[in-house]
Each structure stands twice: as structure tokens, then as C-alpha cells.
Design a protein around this motif. Structure first.
Motif, PDB file in Angstrom:
ATOM      1  N   PRO A   6       2.303  44.581  28.126  1.00  0.00           N
ATOM      2  CA  PRO A   6       2.706  44.987  29.482  1.00  0.00           C
ATOM      3  C   PRO A   6       4.138  45.522  29.494  1.00  0.00           C
ATOM      4  O   PRO A   6       4.989  45.075  28.711  1.00  0.00           O
ATOM      5  CB  PRO A   6       2.591  43.683  30.298  1.00  0.00           C
ATOM      6  CG  PRO A   6       2.578  42.581  29.288  1.00  0.00           C
ATOM      7  CD  PRO A   6       2.011  43.150  28.028  1.00  0.00           C
ATOM      8  N   GLY A   7       4.409  46.473  30.382  1.00  0.00           N
ATOM      9  CA  GLY A   7       5.698  47.179  30.378  1.00  0.00           C
ATOM     10  C   GLY A   7       6.853  46.432  31.014  1.00  0.00           C
ATOM     11  O   GLY A   7       7.951  46.985  31.129  1.00  0.00           O
ATOM     12  N   GLN A   8       6.657  45.179  31.438  1.00  0.00           N
ATOM     13  CA  GLN A   8       7.775  44.427  32.019  1.00  0.00           C
ATOM     14  C   GLN A   8       8.650  43.837  30.893  1.00  0.00           C
ATOM     15  O   GLN A   8       8.138  43.501  29.834  1.00  0.00           O
ATOM     16  CB  GLN A   8       7.273  43.277  32.901  1.00  0.00           C
ATOM     17  CG  GLN A   8       6.539  43.720  34.168  1.00  0.00           C
ATOM     18  CD  GLN A   8       5.109  44.161  33.896  1.00  0.00           C
ATOM     19  OE1 GLN A   8       4.463  43.655  32.992  1.00  0.00           O
ATOM     20  NE2 GLN A   8       4.633  45.131  34.659  1.00  0.00           N
ATOM     21  N   ASN A   9       9.943  43.701  31.155  1.00  0.00           N
ATOM     22  CA  ASN A   9      10.887  43.082  30.205  1.00  0.00           C
ATOM     23  C   ASN A   9      10.756  43.665  28.787  1.00  0.00           C
ATOM     24  O   ASN A   9      10.678  42.925  27.814  1.00  0.00           O
ATOM     25  CB  ASN A   9      10.678  41.556  30.130  1.00  0.00           C
ATOM     26  CG  ASN A   9      10.780  40.912  31.498  1.00  0.00           C
ATOM     27  OD1 ASN A   9      11.644  41.292  32.299  1.00  0.00           O
ATOM     28  ND2 ASN A   9       9.910  39.968  31.784  1.00  0.00           N
ATOM     29  N   ARG A  10      10.736  44.976  28.714  1.00  0.00           N
ATOM     30  CA  ARG A  10      10.498  45.616  27.407  1.00  0.00           C
ATOM     31  C   ARG A  10      11.575  45.253  26.384  1.00  0.00           C
ATOM     32  O   ARG A  10      11.269  45.013  25.233  1.00  0.00           O
ATOM     33  CB  ARG A  10      10.457  47.154  27.557  1.00  0.00           C
ATOM     34  CG  ARG A  10       9.263  47.627  28.335  1.00  0.00           C
ATOM     35  CD  ARG A  10       9.299  49.126  28.595  1.00  0.00           C
ATOM     36  NE  ARG A  10       8.735  49.367  29.915  1.00  0.00           N
ATOM     37  CZ  ARG A  10       8.046  50.449  30.259  1.00  0.00           C
ATOM     38  NH1 ARG A  10       7.845  51.417  29.406  1.00  0.00           N
ATOM     39  NH2 ARG A  10       7.560  50.583  31.461  1.00  0.00           N
ATOM     40  N   TYR A  44       8.016  52.934  23.798  1.00  0.00           N
ATOM     41  CA  TYR A  44       8.694  52.327  24.949  1.00  0.00           C
ATOM     42  C   TYR A  44       7.991  52.753  26.238  1.00  0.00           C
ATOM     43  O   TYR A  44       7.963  52.025  27.219  1.00  0.00           O
ATOM     44  CB  TYR A  44      10.157  52.779  24.950  1.00  0.00           C
ATOM     45  CG  TYR A  44      11.052  52.003  25.875  1.00  0.00           C
ATOM     46  CD1 TYR A  44      11.554  50.760  25.483  1.00  0.00           C
ATOM     47  CD2 TYR A  44      11.413  52.506  27.123  1.00  0.00           C
ATOM     48  CE1 TYR A  44      12.382  50.035  26.331  1.00  0.00           C
ATOM     49  CE2 TYR A  44      12.248  51.784  27.971  1.00  0.00           C
ATOM     50  CZ  TYR A  44      12.721  50.550  27.575  1.00  0.00           C
ATOM     51  OH  TYR A  44      13.545  49.838  28.408  1.00  0.00           O
ATOM     52  N   ASN A  45       7.445  53.982  26.221  1.00  0.00           N
ATOM     53  CA  ASN A  45       6.648  54.500  27.341  1.00  0.00           C
ATOM     54  C   ASN A  45       5.320  54.998  26.799  1.00  0.00           C
ATOM     55  O   ASN A  45       5.238  55.420  25.649  1.00  0.00           O
ATOM     56  CB  ASN A  45       7.355  55.685  28.025  1.00  0.00           C
ATOM     57  CG  ASN A  45       8.781  55.372  28.415  1.00  0.00           C
ATOM     58  OD1 ASN A  45       9.696  55.590  27.634  1.00  0.00           O
ATOM     59  ND2 ASN A  45       8.973  54.873  29.617  1.00  0.00           N
ATOM     60  N   PHE A  90       3.957  49.952  24.952  1.00  0.00           N
ATOM     61  CA  PHE A  90       4.243  49.311  26.234  1.00  0.00           C
ATOM     62  C   PHE A  90       3.609  50.157  27.340  1.00  0.00           C
ATOM     63  O   PHE A  90       3.838  51.365  27.401  1.00  0.00           O
ATOM     64  CB  PHE A  90       5.752  49.186  26.458  1.00  0.00           C
ATOM     65  CG  PHE A  90       6.377  48.111  25.631  1.00  0.00           C
ATOM     66  CD1 PHE A  90       6.148  46.774  25.911  1.00  0.00           C
ATOM     67  CD2 PHE A  90       7.169  48.429  24.539  1.00  0.00           C
ATOM     68  CE1 PHE A  90       6.705  45.769  25.130  1.00  0.00           C
ATOM     69  CE2 PHE A  90       7.737  47.435  23.753  1.00  0.00           C
ATOM     70  CZ  PHE A  90       7.501  46.096  24.051  1.00  0.00           C
ATOM     71  N   TYR A  91       2.852  49.482  28.203  1.00  0.00           N
ATOM     72  CA  TYR A  91       2.081  50.219  29.209  1.00  0.00           C
ATOM     73  C   TYR A  91       2.401  49.696  30.599  1.00  0.00           C
ATOM     74  O   TYR A  91       2.333  48.497  30.852  1.00  0.00           O
ATOM     75  CB  TYR A  91       0.590  50.062  28.910  1.00  0.00           C
ATOM     76  CG  TYR A  91      -0.326  50.522  30.025  1.00  0.00           C
ATOM     77  CD1 TYR A  91      -0.251  51.827  30.517  1.00  0.00           C
ATOM     78  CD2 TYR A  91      -1.257  49.650  30.591  1.00  0.00           C
ATOM     79  CE1 TYR A  91      -1.090  52.246  31.528  1.00  0.00           C
ATOM     80  CE2 TYR A  91      -2.102  50.066  31.596  1.00  0.00           C
ATOM     81  CZ  TYR A  91      -2.013  51.364  32.079  1.00  0.00           C
ATOM     82  OH  TYR A  91      -2.838  51.776  33.086  1.00  0.00           O
ATOM     83  N   SER A  92       2.773  50.610  31.482  1.00  0.00           N
ATOM     84  CA  SER A  92       2.884  50.241  32.893  1.00  0.00           C
ATOM     85  C   SER A  92       2.373  51.414  33.718  1.00  0.00           C
ATOM     86  O   SER A  92       2.477  52.579  33.297  1.00  0.00           O
ATOM     87  CB  SER A  92       4.341  49.940  33.265  1.00  0.00           C
ATOM     88  OG  SER A  92       5.053  51.145  33.428  1.00  0.00           O
ATOM     89  N   PHE A  93       1.851  51.096  34.890  1.00  0.00           N
ATOM     90  CA  PHE A  93       1.308  52.160  35.725  1.00  0.00           C
ATOM     91  C   PHE A  93       2.405  53.130  36.163  1.00  0.00           C
ATOM     92  O   PHE A  93       2.134  54.297  36.452  1.00  0.00           O
ATOM     93  CB  PHE A  93       0.567  51.585  36.931  1.00  0.00           C
ATOM     94  CG  PHE A  93      -0.232  52.635  37.645  1.00  0.00           C
ATOM     95  CD1 PHE A  93      -1.389  53.152  37.065  1.00  0.00           C
ATOM     96  CD2 PHE A  93       0.203  53.169  38.842  1.00  0.00           C
ATOM     97  CE1 PHE A  93      -2.093  54.169  37.689  1.00  0.00           C
ATOM     98  CE2 PHE A  93      -0.497  54.177  39.473  1.00  0.00           C
ATOM     99  CZ  PHE A  93      -1.666  54.678  38.897  1.00  0.00           C
TER     100      PHE A  93
END
Length: 400
Positions: free
Chosen positions: A218-222, A310-311, A338-341
Motif C-alpha cells: 500500500p502507498g501509505q508511509n512509503r 515509488y509510484n 507501491f500502489y495508491s489510487f
């Protein structure tokens, strides 16, 4: 540059041993070389680290005359010519960074038969003066590197590549080899058609790099997650791909503060600084490279032990090409995305602003990338099916 006397043999394996030090070819390499030597146009799809360059460099050594290699990046040409010189192969590159005197010397070397390979950008190749020069020398082969740039279906379309069909029109007897690390079926067809190839031999190597582990987080706190990952892999080399130039710089600074050997790399840097940074990474003076996608094409570093995104990249082709820079020595390597919407939303905004002609296609490719990141089934099966390859069983080397 040390030049070695030419071999008096027509056995490709002898050239492999003499110039590259290997006793045997990797899968498909020898069949591709024989296809070119027979004069047939050839399309080669081989993953990063699969040994594509040997497929045209050995025919270049065996055929009389000079092989013209079309390559999109000036930094990449420089690296490849440097590596050829180290192997005792006479090669040069020809581009806009050189003085007219330097270019005249290269032309003279070609006329005298001193060079076996000449690297050139598509923009330079298509000029009237360069075509005039080509007509005066003995061209044995055209090698089109990063050939997916020809296709508007590809992930890295470049308009100047679409004009390369003139090579076949002007030099119908000279065989052409097109090489790429990533292309779906539509892109493959476009490559052959766009170059005006006649009944080409098509070689598609397996995309299954079993030594690469695949993981999505998950992309939080990378930053905290990256630091934890790096602490588990002390003194190893790796690449962290970022979406923006600014984030490469800030991430490298934060990692340096934490005591890691990190540097950044992007297209807007001073060319000298860029080269120095790249060299430092190749020599292991710097272990961690925080970079935009400008970094890595043609980088021949075998001991990259991990690649972190990172993205989320905007398509599977780019993602596959970038993770392919890990584990080129065949040993185990780790890949983390790392994945975030929010990344998906950013890409959609960028596409809406730019409104490219192939907007629908780019959105579809973005959706396939998102499906990979969201997957609840084996990630490798999803990756391979994108490239029309089937994996009957889950791989056991991904996080699903």
C-alpha cells in the motif's frame, strides 16, 4: 581502443567466445544470428537482460561492411560503444553532440572499412546528408533498437521512428533487425509493417523471469516502508523509480540523512552530473539510485538486487521493462510496487490535460496496470498473459 585481428571463421560461437568470453549462446540467440546472416528481416522480442545486443553485434562482425544501429538515446549509445571498445570491437556513435570535424573523421573511418558498428539517432539518420553518406558506404545491416517506439500502440511512441520505412525503400537488399524488450501483439505487427519488412522471422523469448519476486504494498508511509526494506538488504544495489524529478531529489536526500548511499537521476540534470552519477552507480560507489524513467535504458549492471516503484507506472510495458533491470545475473532479486489510487488519479488528470490522440488506448493500458496492482490471483500470471504467454500454475514467487 584495442582492436583485435578479425576471425577467419563463419561460426558465430567462435565470435561469442573471442569477443564476449562466453562458451555458449543463450536461448534463441544463435537462431536469430543465423536468420540475419541468411539475409532475412528479423523481429526480436527479448526481455531486458536477455542478451539482445549480441544478436546484431555478432552478425555485424561477421558481415562485410558496417552495421547501422538506430538508438533513441545519446547516453545509451555512448555506453554501448564504450562496452564494445572494451571487447575489442571497432564501433562509433554519430550524433548532435559532436563537432563536424569529429563526424567527418567517423565518416572517413567508415569509408576505409575501419568500423563494424555505427550508432545513430533516428533524427540524424533521416537527414539528407546522412542518407547521402550511407549511399557511399557498404551497409551490411540495419539494427533498430527500442523498436516499440515505432508503434502508436506502444508505450513509448516516437514520431521520428515512423519514418524508418525509408530504409527498406532506399536499401531493399540490406536486412533489418528490429529489437525490443516489451511489445504486445499489436505492437509487434506494427513494428514489421512500419519498417516495411518482407516476411520477417519473428522471435519471441519467454517473459518469465523466474528469479524476480513480485510484491505490491500500500502507498501509505512509503518512506518508512522503504527504509525497512533497505535495512533487510544492506550493501546491495537497487533502483527506486519515482514519478517526478522533484521526488527523486527529496527521496535521495531523506535516504542520505538516514545513512544510506543514495543519489538521484533525472533528465533535467546537467549532462556531466548525470554521467558521473550513472558511473558511480555502475561502480557501486553509490548503492541506491532514486530516478525517473530516464534512468536505466541500456544500463548493463548485473548485480541490481531490487527495484522499487515509488509510484505505480502508467502501463505494464514500462513496469516490466523497469523491473527487468533487477537480477540480470540470474540470481534472486526483489521487485516492490507501491500502489495508491492517488497515482491512478494523477495519471488520469495528466491524460485529460494532454488529451493525446490515443487517449482511449492509454487509459486501457493504465487500467491493466491497475488490475495487476489490485490482483487477488498470481501476479506473474497476469504479467505474462499481457504478453500473450500462459503460466499454467501460480508462480509461488509473488505475494498473492
Amino acid at each position: 581502443m584495442i582492436s583485435t585481428p578479425p576471425l577467419q571463421t563463419q561460426n558465430p560461437a567462435d565470435y561469442l567466445k573471442r569477443y564476449y568470453g562466453y562458451d555458449r549462446f543463450r536461448p534463441m540467440q544463435e537462431a536469430i544470428i543465423q536468420s540475419i546472416l541468411s539475409g532475412r528481416d528479423t523481429v526480436v522480442l527479448m526481455p531486458t537482460g536477455g542478451g539482445k545486443s549480441v544478436c546484431f553485434q555478432i552478425p555485424a562482425l561477421m558481415l562485410p561492411g558496417v552495421t547501422i544501429v538506430v538508438s533513441p538515446l545519446i547516453a545509451l549509445m555512448k555506453d554501448q560503444v564504450g562496452a564494445l571498445h572494451m571487447n575489442g570491437i571497432q564501433a562509433a556513435y554519430y550524433n548532435s553532440t559532436q563537432t563536424s570535424r569529429e563526424q567527418r573523421d567517423i565518416e572517413a573511418d567508415c569509408h576505409k572499412g575501419k568500423l563494424k558498428l555505427l550508432y545513430v539517432s533516428p533524427e540524424k539518420l533521416l537527414t539528407e546528408s546522412f542518407f547521402h553518406f550511407l549511399k557511399q558506404i557498404n551497409v551490411s545491416l540495419f539494427a533498430i533498437d527500442e523498436a516499440h517506439c515505432i508503434s502508436s500502440w506502444g508505450h513509448d511512441f516516437r514520431p521520428e521512428y515512423t519514418q524508418l520505412h525509408v530504409l527498406k525503400e532506399q536499401f531493399p537488399q540490406v536486412p533489418t533487425i528490429a529489437l525490443t524488450a516489451t511489445a504486445d501483439k499489436l505492437t509487434r505487427q506494427d513494428i514489421a509493417t512500419g519498417l516495411g519488412m518482407v516476411d520477417p522471422a519473428v522471435f519471441v523469448a519467454s517473459f518469465n523471469r523466474t528469479n524476480l519476486s513480485l510484491q505490491v504494498l500500500p502507498g501509505q508511509n512509503r518512506l518508512q516502508q522503504i527504509i525497512r526494506l533497505l535495512q533487510q538488504k544492506p550493501n546491495t544495489s537497487g533502483i527506486i523509480y519515482c514519478l517526478s524529478r522533484k521526488s527523486t531529489e527529496s527521496l535521495a536526500a531523506k535516504l542520505q540523512e538516514k545513512g544510506f548511499s543514495a543519489a538521484f537521476y533525472h533528465a533535467k540534470m546537467d549532462p556531466d552530473d548525470r554521467n558521473k552519477t550513472q558511473e558511480a552507480f555502475l561502480r557501486d560507489d553509490v548503492r541506491i539510485m532514486c530516478a525517473t524513467i530516464a534512468f536505466g535504458m541500456g544500463i548493463d549492471k548485473s548485480n541490481v538486487r531490487w527495484v522499487i516503484h515509488y509510484n505505480m507506472p502508467k502501463n505494464i510495458e514500462s513496469f516490466y521493462q523497469e523491473i527487468g533491470r533487477a537480477g540480470r545475473d540470474g540470481a534472486a532479486a526483489q521487485t516492490v510496487l507501491f500502489y495508491s489510487f492517488a497515482d491512478v488519479a494523477t495519471y488520469k488528470e495528466m491524460l485529460a490535460e494532454n488529451n493525446p490522440a490515443n487517449l482511449g488506448l492509454q487509459l486501457a493500458k493504465l487500467e491493466r496496470m491497475q488490475q495487476y496492482a489490485d490482483a487477488h490471483t498470481c501476479r506473474r500470471q497476469i504479467l505474462l498473459s499481457y504478453f500473450s504467454e500462459e503460466l499454467p500454475e501460480p508462480c509461488g514467487n509473488c505475494d498473492v
